[in-house]
Every structure is written in C-alpha cells, then in structure tokens.
Scaffold this active site. Structure first.
Site, PDB file in Angstrom:
ATOM      1  N   THR A 126       0.875  -1.132  -0.049  1.00 22.84           N
ATOM      2  CA  THR A 126      -0.029   0.035   0.128  1.00 22.84           C
ATOM      3  C   THR A 126       0.712   1.201  -0.182  1.00 22.84           C
ATOM      4  O   THR A 126       1.777   1.258   0.730  1.00 22.84           O
ATOM      5  CB  THR A 126      -0.976  -0.043   1.223  1.00 22.84           C
ATOM      6  OG1 THR A 126      -1.819  -1.247   1.146  1.00 22.84           O
ATOM      7  CG2 THR A 126      -1.848   1.241   1.537  1.00 22.84           C
ATOM      8  N   GLU A 127       0.597   2.139  -0.818  1.00 14.90           N
ATOM      9  CA  GLU A 127       1.112   3.439  -0.880  1.00 14.90           C
ATOM     10  C   GLU A 127       0.104   4.619  -0.501  1.00 14.90           C
ATOM     11  O   GLU A 127      -1.066   4.513  -0.575  1.00 14.90           O
ATOM     12  CB  GLU A 127       1.580   3.775  -2.270  1.00 14.90           C
ATOM     13  CG  GLU A 127       2.749   2.705  -2.894  1.00 14.90           C
ATOM     14  CD  GLU A 127       3.521   2.973  -4.161  1.00 14.90           C
ATOM     15  OE1 GLU A 127       2.935   3.830  -4.711  1.00 14.90           O
ATOM     16  OE2 GLU A 127       4.157   2.049  -4.440  1.00 14.90           O
ATOM     17  N   PRO A 128       0.629   5.882  -0.266  1.00 15.06           N
ATOM     18  CA  PRO A 128      -0.445   6.910   0.108  1.00 15.06           C
ATOM     19  C   PRO A 128      -1.437   7.142  -1.130  1.00 15.06           C
ATOM     20  O   PRO A 128      -2.630   7.315  -0.740  1.00 15.06           O
ATOM     21  CB  PRO A 128       0.714   8.136   0.167  1.00 15.06           C
ATOM     22  CG  PRO A 128       1.848   7.656   0.617  1.00 15.06           C
ATOM     23  CD  PRO A 128       2.163   6.380   0.048  1.00 15.06           C
ATOM     24  N   ILE A 157       1.750   0.068   6.920  1.00  9.29           N
ATOM     25  CA  ILE A 157       2.463  -1.252   6.809  1.00  9.29           C
ATOM     26  C   ILE A 157       2.659  -1.965   8.203  1.00  9.29           C
ATOM     27  O   ILE A 157       3.293  -1.438   9.287  1.00  9.29           O
ATOM     28  CB  ILE A 157       3.919  -0.987   6.279  1.00  9.29           C
ATOM     29  CG1 ILE A 157       3.621  -0.304   4.973  1.00  9.29           C
ATOM     30  CG2 ILE A 157       4.540  -2.395   5.994  1.00  9.29           C
ATOM     31  CD1 ILE A 157       2.946  -1.068   3.826  1.00  9.29           C
ATOM     32  N   THR A 158       1.730  -2.957   8.363  1.00 10.22           N
ATOM     33  CA  THR A 158       1.985  -3.681   9.610  1.00 10.22           C
ATOM     34  C   THR A 158       3.421  -4.423   9.963  1.00 10.22           C
ATOM     35  O   THR A 158       3.862  -4.742   9.003  1.00 10.22           O
ATOM     36  CB  THR A 158       0.987  -4.949   9.425  1.00 10.22           C
ATOM     37  OG1 THR A 158      -0.487  -4.294   9.195  1.00 10.22           O
ATOM     38  CG2 THR A 158       0.996  -5.774  10.864  1.00 10.22           C
ATOM     39  N   ARG A 267     -24.863  -9.817  35.279  1.00 10.41           N
ATOM     40  CA  ARG A 267     -25.528  -8.513  35.526  1.00 10.41           C
ATOM     41  C   ARG A 267     -27.091  -8.708  35.584  1.00 10.41           C
ATOM     42  O   ARG A 267     -27.945  -9.104  34.883  1.00 10.41           O
ATOM     43  CB  ARG A 267     -25.316  -7.579  34.217  1.00 10.41           C
ATOM     44  CG  ARG A 267     -25.973  -6.408  33.946  1.00 10.41           C
ATOM     45  CD  ARG A 267     -25.410  -5.500  35.008  1.00 10.41           C
ATOM     46  NE  ARG A 267     -25.751  -3.926  34.700  1.00 10.41           N
ATOM     47  CZ  ARG A 267     -25.697  -3.010  35.311  1.00 10.41           C
ATOM     48  NH1 ARG A 267     -24.687  -2.898  36.563  1.00 10.41           N
ATOM     49  NH2 ARG A 267     -26.215  -1.808  35.228  1.00 10.41           N
ATOM     50  N   GLY A 338     -23.742  -2.374  27.947  1.00  5.66           N
ATOM     51  CA  GLY A 338     -24.240  -1.050  28.465  1.00  5.66           C
ATOM     52  C   GLY A 338     -22.916  -0.079  28.692  1.00  5.66           C
ATOM     53  O   GLY A 338     -21.940  -0.330  27.967  1.00  5.66           O
ATOM     54  N   GLU A 362      -6.305  -5.679   3.825  1.00  4.83           N
ATOM     55  CA  GLU A 362      -6.186  -6.862   2.786  1.00  4.83           C
ATOM     56  C   GLU A 362      -7.369  -6.769   1.849  1.00  4.83           C
ATOM     57  O   GLU A 362      -8.066  -7.884   1.469  1.00  4.83           O
ATOM     58  CB  GLU A 362      -5.989  -8.099   3.697  1.00  4.83           C
ATOM     59  CG  GLU A 362      -4.628  -7.877   4.345  1.00  4.83           C
ATOM     60  CD  GLU A 362      -4.185  -9.513   4.898  1.00  4.83           C
ATOM     61  OE1 GLU A 362      -4.435 -10.390   4.238  1.00  4.83           O
ATOM     62  OE2 GLU A 362      -3.427  -9.394   5.796  1.00  4.83           O
ATOM     63  N   SER A 365     -14.272  -4.226   2.191  1.00  3.11           N
ATOM     64  CA  SER A 365     -15.568  -4.853   2.035  1.00  3.11           C
ATOM     65  C   SER A 365     -15.996  -4.933   0.463  1.00  3.11           C
ATOM     66  O   SER A 365     -16.529  -5.824  -0.294  1.00  3.11           O
ATOM     67  CB  SER A 365     -16.688  -4.752   2.897  1.00  3.11           C
ATOM     68  OG  SER A 365     -16.204  -5.302   3.918  1.00  3.11           O
TER      69      SER A 365
HETATM   70  N1  COS Z   1      -3.803 -14.701  -7.713  1.00  2.38           N
HETATM   71  C1  COS Z   1      -2.832 -14.782  -8.903  1.00  2.38           C
HETATM   72  N2  COS Z   1      -2.737 -13.878  -9.901  1.00  2.38           N
HETATM   73  C2  COS Z   1      -3.677 -12.750  -9.881  1.00  2.38           C
HETATM   74  C3  COS Z   1      -4.736 -12.590  -8.980  1.00  2.38           C
HETATM   75  C4  COS Z   1      -4.636 -13.647  -7.744  1.00  2.38           C
HETATM   76  N3  COS Z   1      -5.849 -13.481  -7.033  1.00  2.38           N
HETATM   77  N4  COS Z   1      -5.592 -11.500  -9.128  1.00  2.38           N
HETATM   78  C5  COS Z   1      -5.123 -11.104 -10.466  1.00  2.38           C
HETATM   79  N5  COS Z   1      -4.054 -11.834 -10.710  1.00  2.38           N
HETATM   80  C6  COS Z   1      -3.296 -11.728 -11.919  1.00  2.38           C
HETATM   81  C7  COS Z   1      -4.149 -11.820 -12.992  1.00  2.38           C
HETATM   82  O1  COS Z   1      -4.286 -13.205 -13.583  1.00  2.38           O
HETATM   83  C8  COS Z   1      -3.565 -11.053 -13.901  1.00  2.38           C
HETATM   84  O2  COS Z   1      -2.334 -11.783 -14.740  1.00  2.38           O
HETATM   85  P1  COS Z   1      -2.664 -12.553 -16.323  1.00  2.38           P
HETATM   86  O3  COS Z   1      -3.092 -11.202 -17.168  1.00  2.38           O
HETATM   87  O4  COS Z   1      -1.232 -12.972 -16.447  1.00  2.38           O
HETATM   88  O5  COS Z   1      -3.858 -13.437 -16.091  1.00  2.38           O
HETATM   89  C9  COS Z   1      -2.794 -10.042 -13.515  1.00  2.38           C
HETATM   90  O6  COS Z   1      -2.732 -10.342 -12.024  1.00  2.38           O
HETATM   91  C10 COS Z   1      -3.742  -8.651 -13.467  1.00  2.38           C
HETATM   92  O7  COS Z   1      -4.943  -8.895 -13.177  1.00  2.38           O
HETATM   93  P2  COS Z   1      -6.293  -7.875 -13.217  1.00  2.38           P
HETATM   94  O8  COS Z   1      -5.784  -6.741 -14.113  1.00  2.38           O
HETATM   95  O9  COS Z   1      -7.335  -8.787 -13.561  1.00  2.38           O
HETATM   96  O10 COS Z   1      -6.204  -7.274 -11.607  1.00  2.38           O
HETATM   97  P3  COS Z   1      -7.457  -7.641 -10.701  1.00  2.38           P
HETATM   98  O11 COS Z   1      -8.561  -7.049 -11.236  1.00  2.38           O
HETATM   99  O12 COS Z   1      -7.504  -9.077 -10.215  1.00  2.38           O
HETATM  100  O13 COS Z   1      -7.128  -6.684  -9.503  1.00  2.38           O
HETATM  101  C11 COS Z   1      -8.226  -5.510  -7.759  1.00  2.38           C
HETATM  102  C12 COS Z   1      -7.800  -5.752  -9.368  1.00  2.38           C
HETATM  103  C13 COS Z   1      -8.750  -4.215  -7.496  1.00  2.38           C
HETATM  104  C14 COS Z   1      -9.090  -6.843  -7.486  1.00  2.38           C
HETATM  105  C15 COS Z   1      -6.946  -5.870  -6.919  1.00  2.38           C
HETATM  106  O14 COS Z   1      -5.965  -4.752  -7.181  1.00  2.38           O
HETATM  107  C16 COS Z   1      -7.129  -6.011  -5.495  1.00  2.38           C
HETATM  108  O15 COS Z   1      -7.335  -6.994  -4.836  1.00  2.38           O
HETATM  109  N6  COS Z   1      -6.890  -4.816  -4.596  1.00  2.38           N
HETATM  110  C17 COS Z   1      -6.819  -4.530  -3.411  1.00  2.38           C
HETATM  111  C18 COS Z   1      -5.503  -4.449  -2.856  1.00  2.38           C
HETATM  112  C19 COS Z   1      -5.484  -4.888  -1.452  1.00  2.38           C
HETATM  113  O16 COS Z   1      -6.137  -5.821  -0.977  1.00  2.38           O
HETATM  114  N7  COS Z   1      -4.829  -3.942  -0.690  1.00  2.38           N
HETATM  115  C20 COS Z   1      -4.483  -4.209   0.877  1.00  2.38           C
HETATM  116  C21 COS Z   1      -3.189  -4.334   0.816  1.00  2.38           C
HETATM  117  S1  COS Z   1      -2.483  -5.240   2.202  1.00  2.38           S
HETATM  118  S2  COS Z   1      -3.308  -4.313   3.530  1.00  2.38           S
END
Ligand code: COS
Length: 382
Positions: A126-128, A157-158, A267, A338, A362, A365
């Site tokens: 994660t970035e700003p 960053i945990t 209680r 309460g 992670e 929702s």
């Molecule tokens: N496992 C393995 N590969 C994955 C994957 C997964 N779960 N999800 C996507 N990929 C791969 C795809 O297969 C694709 O590669 P190929 O083109 O070679 O198949 C590539 O990554 C890009 O996939 P895509 O463009 O479809 O990305 P997504 O739409 O899946 O991702 C979201 C978009 C928003 C779902 C993703 O960025 C996400 O989960 N964001 C939330 C981030 C997050 O949880 N942040 C918290 C950080 S930790 S506190």
C-alpha cells in the site's frame, strides 16, 4: 462431507486456546493502552511453532495444513488482533510468499529466522496514493548493473518498524499490474526509513508504519520471483491472507460473544440477570449465528486451499462476511455491556476498535464484493 476436525487439529486448537488464555488475554488491555504488545510474545509464539505453521520442516517450519493455520488465527484473533496481525503478516504474507516464490538461497536466508521469531516480516504494498488500486503503485525500482535502486513511499505497513525484512512491491516496467516486481529488502539497508503511525483507532498494540525508500540499493539476488510477477505474488498472498483475516475476525466475534454471554448472566436489572430478557437473547443469538456462519465460510475456503482447488472467490466471501460480522458482534457486545462496554475495563470496546480495521485492510468489503460480483457475472468492474 465431514465438518469435524482431525485429532491433530483438535489438539492444536486446544493448545492455542489455552496459550492465548494464559499469555495474551490477561495483557491485551495493558498493551492496547501502552500502544505496544510486549515484544517477548513473538519468541513465545515461535517456541510453540506458531510462526512456522505451514512452512516446511527443513526450512525451520512446523508443517501443518492451512485449516490448522486458520484455527491458530481464530484463537489469536480472539485474544488480541494486534498479536494475530504480527503472525498473519510475518508468516502468512511474507514467509509463505518466500516459500512459494523464493530461490533456495532466499528461503535459507530468511525462513529459519522468521520461523524462530528472530526476524519479522512486513508486506509493503500500500502507498499513500494506491490502496485498493494496488496495480497502479508508483514506488520504482531501477536497474543499475547487478543492483536495483528503490525509491518511493509505503503506508499503513503492519510490523513496519519491527520487521527485519520487507517484501516491497515496486514498478520496474510498464504501467499496470504487469510492470510490478517484488523485492526482499533488509530493513537495515541504507536509505530504508520508517516511522510508526500513532493515534490509530484500534490495533494499537501492533506497529503500523510509514516507510520511505530513499534510493535503497539491493542486488538482483533480492528480487523475489520473475521480473513483472510482483502483482501476482501480492494477489496470491492476499487471497490466503484474506482467509486469515476472516478467521481472526471469527475469533474476535467469538470473544465478544463469550464476554457478552458471561456478563449477561451476571448482570442483574429489574431483579433478574439480563440474559433472561428476550431482547438481550436476540443479540446473543444473532452474534452466535453469524460467528458460526463466518467460521463455516472460513473452513470451506481453507479446505479448498488444502485440497489444491481454486479458492479466491470463497476467500473473498469469507473475508467479507466474517469481518462485517465481527464489527456487528463487537457493537452488539457493547450494547449488552451498556456503559461498562464503553470503558476499557472490559474488552469489548477494544474489540470494536480492532474489528473496524478488518473491513478495510487486505481488500475492503467493497473490493471483496466486486471480486465476488466479477466471479458471478464474468464482468470486471475495475
Ligand atoms: N492470484 C494470482 N494472480 C492474480 C490474482 C490472484 N488472486 N488476481 C489477479 N492476478 C493476476 C491476473 O491473473 C493478471 O495476470 P494475467 O493477465 O497474466 O492473467 C494480473 O494479475 C492482473 O489482473 P487484473 O488486472 O485482473 O487485476 P485484478 O482485477 O484481479 O485486481 C483488484 C484488481 C482491485 C481486485 C486488486 O488490485 C485488489 O485486490 N486490490 C486490493 C488490494 C488490497 O487488498 N490491498 C490491501 C493491501 S494489504 S493491507
């Protein structure tokens, strides 16, 4: 279908439960007030093999299946979400990524120390400017001979200030997901700066940090997996990470239910224990049903992992339901307590503050709903 645990899983759960009651529960309030868990807890967990669960024995781990890992997450989450987070990030996100993607030399360098609790890990994605939109991260790694030079900022960053190794995701090529590469960066490298973020609503015992990479130089031997595979590494780690967060949230909700139940029996108001009132029983029943339903979603996802089947959508369902249920359970527990639920003499106020982050990190929702929606419709909202 067999929803029962094996004898080994039952024994592990009993051990984790008893240990959490002894080593975590009595200290959780004091650590929350001090904004730091006792660092000694890490070594104690390592002694029991908690930090090596799912890592091969020859690499210092204690083996075990994924379902057992979720049992540990539930018990740790019941005790203190901050402690659970230290383990789920070090082991679940970082060590397991090294086991899955690392060279033998990288595995030997990091895994025995991580399983022994001597080295913690942090997951620097994660970035700003990029949270949900992780594929657009802007931290750069530029090739210079045999080295890479990393520049950028990471946030929330945990374990950031406690970690010995940081799994850093940086852009090495084209925009979007295919231009990202993962690196294992020792946190004592020159130019690696970190600062703890204070004043969090919850998770106060856990060191959450901002990281600044100011021209950090690492050799190519620090690259994890092939160039351009960083997004895949991050997403596959998060798929399992989401089950861990879900399971920790089941633990948190169960802790709230147990505390509310005990309190409601003790209680008295209007001459009888409040547990005897229908409106209180309704809250307890809702908490019990949602906690059990969340656990079943967690176990289904974990079972798919253990059987080598696709599990991403089921992981998102478990994370969505369990984390939202944990927020509700904590809120209801405060209602049962309460006014006493509003002060930290009892654990449910802290549970409410800790639960709140689980629907954010992670993958929020909303991200889980969009992933589930994409799986149902075949149409991507991103
Ligand atoms: N496992 C393995 N590969 C994955 C994957 C997964 N779960 N999800 C996507 N990929 C791969 C795809 O297969 C694709 O590669 P190929 O083109 O070679 O198949 C590539 O990554 C890009 O996939 P895509 O463009 O479809 O990305 P997504 O739409 O899946 O991702 C979201 C978009 C928003 C779902 C993703 O960025 C996400 O989960 N964001 C939330 C981030 C997050 O949880 N942040 C918290 C950080 S930790 S506190």
């Amino acid at each position: 279908m067999d929803l029962g645990l094996t004898q080994e899983q039952e024994q592990f759960r009993a051990l984790a439960r008893e240990w959490v009651d002894r080593e975590v529960v009595p200290h959780a309030t004091e650590w929350d007030r001090a904004e730091q868990v006792d660092p000694k807890i890490v070594g104690k967990m390592a002694e029991l093999g908690f930090l090596g669960l799912g890592i091969a024995e020859e690499l210092g781990g204690s083996g075990g299946d994924f379902l057992t890992y979720t049992l540990m997450m539930e018990e740790l989450g019941r005790g203190d979400t901050s402690v659970r987070g230290i383990v789920s990030v070090t082991l679940g996100l970082v060590a397991k990524s090294i086991q899955a993607w690392g060279s033998p030399a990288q595995q030997q360098r990091w895994l025995p120390g991580m399983c022994a609790g001597e080295i913690l890990g942090c997951f620097a994605l994660t970035e700003p400017g990029t949270g949900s939109d992780a594929a657009n991260l802007t931290t750069r790694a530029v090739r210079d001979g045999d080295d890479w030079v990393l520049t950028g900022e990471k946030i929330f960053i945990t374990n950031g200030t406690w970690a010995g190794v940081s799994l850093v995701f940086a852009r090495t090529g084209q925009p979007g997901p295919k231009g990202i590469t993962a690196f294992l960066v020792p946190t004592d490298a020159a130019g690696f700066g970190r600062r703890e973020i204070k004043g969090k609503l919850g998770l106060r015992g856990q060191a959450t940090a901002e990281i600044v990479l100011d021209g950090v130089r690492v050799s190519d031997a620090h690259r994890l997996g092939p160039e351009g595979s960083g997004f895949k590494i991050a997403m596959s780690a998060l798929d399992k990470g989401r089950i861990a967060v879900a399971s920790g949230s089941v633990g948190l909700a169960r802790g709230c239910l147990e505390a509310a139940l005990a309190y409601a029996k003790e209680r008295t108001q209007f001459g009888k224990p409040i547990a005897g009132y229908q409106l209180v029983q309704e809250m307890l029943a809702d908490m019990a049903v949602e906690t059990d339903a969340a656990r079943l979603l967690v176990w289904r996802a974990a079972d798919l992992v253990d059987r080598g089947r696709p599990f991403g959508t089921e992981a998102s369902m478990a994370k969505l339901f369990a984390t939202e249920s944990a927020v509700k359970a904590a809120n209801q527990a405060i209602q049962v307590f309460g006014g006493y639920g509003y002060v930290d003499e009892f654990p449910v106020g802290k549970a409410m503050r800790d639960a709140r982050v689980t629907t954010l990190y992670e993958g929020t929702s909303q991200i889980q709903k969009l992933l589930i929606g994409r799986a149902l419709t075949g149409i991507s909202a991103f």
